[in-house]
Design a protein around this motif. Structure first.
Motif, PDB file in Angstrom:
ATOM      1  N   UNK A  31       0.840  -1.198   0.000  1.00 30.14           N
ATOM      2  CA  UNK A  31       0.000   0.000   0.000  1.00 30.14           C
ATOM      3  C   UNK A  31       0.875   1.248   0.000  1.00 30.14           C
ATOM      4  N   UNK A  32       0.601   2.143  -0.889  1.00 29.08           N
ATOM      5  CA  UNK A  32       1.320   3.415  -0.934  1.00 29.08           C
ATOM      6  C   UNK A  32       2.819   3.274  -1.060  1.00 29.08           C
ATOM      7  N   UNK A  64       3.256   2.976  13.062  1.00 28.28           N
ATOM      8  CA  UNK A  64       2.292   4.084  13.054  1.00 28.28           C
ATOM      9  C   UNK A  64       2.063   4.568  11.617  1.00 28.28           C
ATOM     10  N   UNK A  65       3.138   4.614  10.847  1.00 27.26           N
ATOM     11  CA  UNK A  65       3.004   5.016   9.444  1.00 27.26           C
ATOM     12  C   UNK A  65       2.132   4.015   8.678  1.00 27.26           C
ATOM     13  N   UNK A  66       2.334   2.735   8.909  1.00 23.02           N
ATOM     14  CA  UNK A  66       1.506   1.725   8.246  1.00 23.02           C
ATOM     15  C   UNK A  66       0.033   1.888   8.628  1.00 23.02           C
ATOM     16  N   UNK A  67      -0.238   2.123   9.910  1.00 21.85           N
ATOM     17  CA  UNK A  67      -1.621   2.337  10.356  1.00 21.85           C
ATOM     18  C   UNK A  67      -2.201   3.555   9.640  1.00 21.85           C
ATOM     19  N   UNK A  73      -6.472   5.021   3.275  1.00 19.74           N
ATOM     20  CA  UNK A  73      -7.137   4.209   2.255  1.00 19.74           C
ATOM     21  C   UNK A  73      -8.441   3.601   2.762  1.00 19.74           C
ATOM     22  N   UNK A  74      -9.012   4.214   3.797  1.00 20.39           N
ATOM     23  CA  UNK A  74     -10.344   3.836   4.256  1.00 20.39           C
ATOM     24  C   UNK A  74     -10.430   2.687   5.236  1.00 20.39           C
ATOM     25  N   UNK A  75      -9.310   2.240   5.790  1.00 20.88           N
ATOM     26  CA  UNK A  75      -9.336   1.141   6.763  1.00 20.88           C
ATOM     27  C   UNK A  75      -9.117   1.743   8.149  1.00 20.88           C
ATOM     28  N   UNK A  76     -10.180   1.799   8.944  1.00 25.94           N
ATOM     29  CA  UNK A  76     -10.102   2.387  10.282  1.00 25.94           C
ATOM     30  C   UNK A  76     -10.035   1.310  11.360  1.00 25.94           C
ATOM     31  N   UNK A 103       2.634  12.743  11.143  1.00 23.74           N
ATOM     32  CA  UNK A 103       2.874  11.970   9.925  1.00 23.74           C
ATOM     33  C   UNK A 103       2.461  12.751   8.683  1.00 23.74           C
ATOM     34  N   UNK A 104       1.361  13.454   8.765  1.00 25.45           N
ATOM     35  CA  UNK A 104       0.907  14.259   7.639  1.00 25.45           C
ATOM     36  C   UNK A 104       1.939  15.334   7.305  1.00 25.45           C
ATOM     37  N   UNK A 105       2.476  16.005   8.335  1.00 22.72           N
ATOM     38  CA  UNK A 105       3.519  17.015   8.113  1.00 22.72           C
ATOM     39  C   UNK A 105       4.774  16.390   7.513  1.00 22.72           C
ATOM     40  N   UNK A 106       5.190  15.250   8.058  1.00 18.64           N
ATOM     41  CA  UNK A 106       6.420  14.584   7.584  1.00 18.64           C
ATOM     42  C   UNK A 106       6.279  14.147   6.124  1.00 18.64           C
ATOM     43  N   UNK A 107       5.137  13.585   5.778  1.00 20.40           N
ATOM     44  CA  UNK A 107       4.916  13.136   4.398  1.00 20.40           C
ATOM     45  C   UNK A 107       4.926  14.330   3.448  1.00 20.40           C
ATOM     46  N   UNK A 108       4.316  15.439   3.852  1.00 20.93           N
ATOM     47  CA  UNK A 108       4.335  16.649   3.028  1.00 20.93           C
ATOM     48  C   UNK A 108       5.768  17.127   2.818  1.00 20.93           C
ATOM     49  N   UNK A 109       6.580  17.132   3.888  1.00 26.11           N
ATOM     50  CA  UNK A 109       7.984  17.541   3.774  1.00 26.11           C
ATOM     51  C   UNK A 109       8.755  16.621   2.829  1.00 26.11           C
ATOM     52  N   UNK A 110       8.488  15.338   2.893  1.00 27.72           N
ATOM     53  CA  UNK A 110       9.167  14.380   2.011  1.00 27.72           C
ATOM     54  C   UNK A 110       8.759  14.626   0.563  1.00 27.72           C
TER      55      UNK A 110
END
Length: 142
Positions: A31-32, A64-67, A73-76, A103-110
């Motif tokens: 995934x991703x 945590x990143x995998x979660x 992708x819609x899996x809660x 994680x959202x900030x880190x992914x944006x930075x990457x």
């Protein structure tokens, strides 16, 4: 790069030999751009096995990143377990709201870094020598 890494290969062998019954119960999920080695879809639990002799924050953040990826992708309702066969320990991982924000900030930075014309400067850290991307970062060095 990971397919040529001895460290990754050793981890794969540990997964297969420590928990041979998993092949029947759990599935590998891609995934991703990431591969979750063992995911129990029925109970929504990610199982990550580590060969390390120490519990490390990097392991926790990987799960945590995998979660987070599954949530994107819609899996809660997913949780994680990091298993350390050498230590005979298990670490439960839960994704908190502040983790999602980080994680959202880190992914944006990457994503910004990847879009740049030139690579960022290398860092020289002790853990770099064990990384499966070491040769990639340090190619051309004497």
């Amino acid at each position: 790069m990971e397919h040529t890494s001895d460290t990754v290969y050793e981890g794969k062998m540990l997964h297969e030999n420590s928990y041979p019954q998993r092949a029947e119960k759990y599935t590998e999920v891609e995934i991703g751009g990431s591969v979750i080695d063992f995911y129990d879809a029925k109970n929504k639990v990610i199982h990550e096995t580590k060969k390390s002799n120490a519990v490390e924050q990097a392991h926790v953040w990987q799960v945590k990143y995998y979660i987070w990826l599954l949530e994107q992708n819609g899996v809660d309702g997913v949780t994680g377990l990091i298993e350390y066969p050498k230590l005979r320990e298990t670490e439960k991982v839960i994704l908190e709201e502040q983790d999602r924000e980080q994680l959202s900030r880190e992914v944006t930075e990457i994503e910004i870094m990847v879009a740049q014309e030139t690579a960022p400067s290398r860092i020289s850290r002790k853990f770099c020598q064990k990384c499966s991307y070491f040769d990639f970062c340090w190619s051309g060095e004497e």
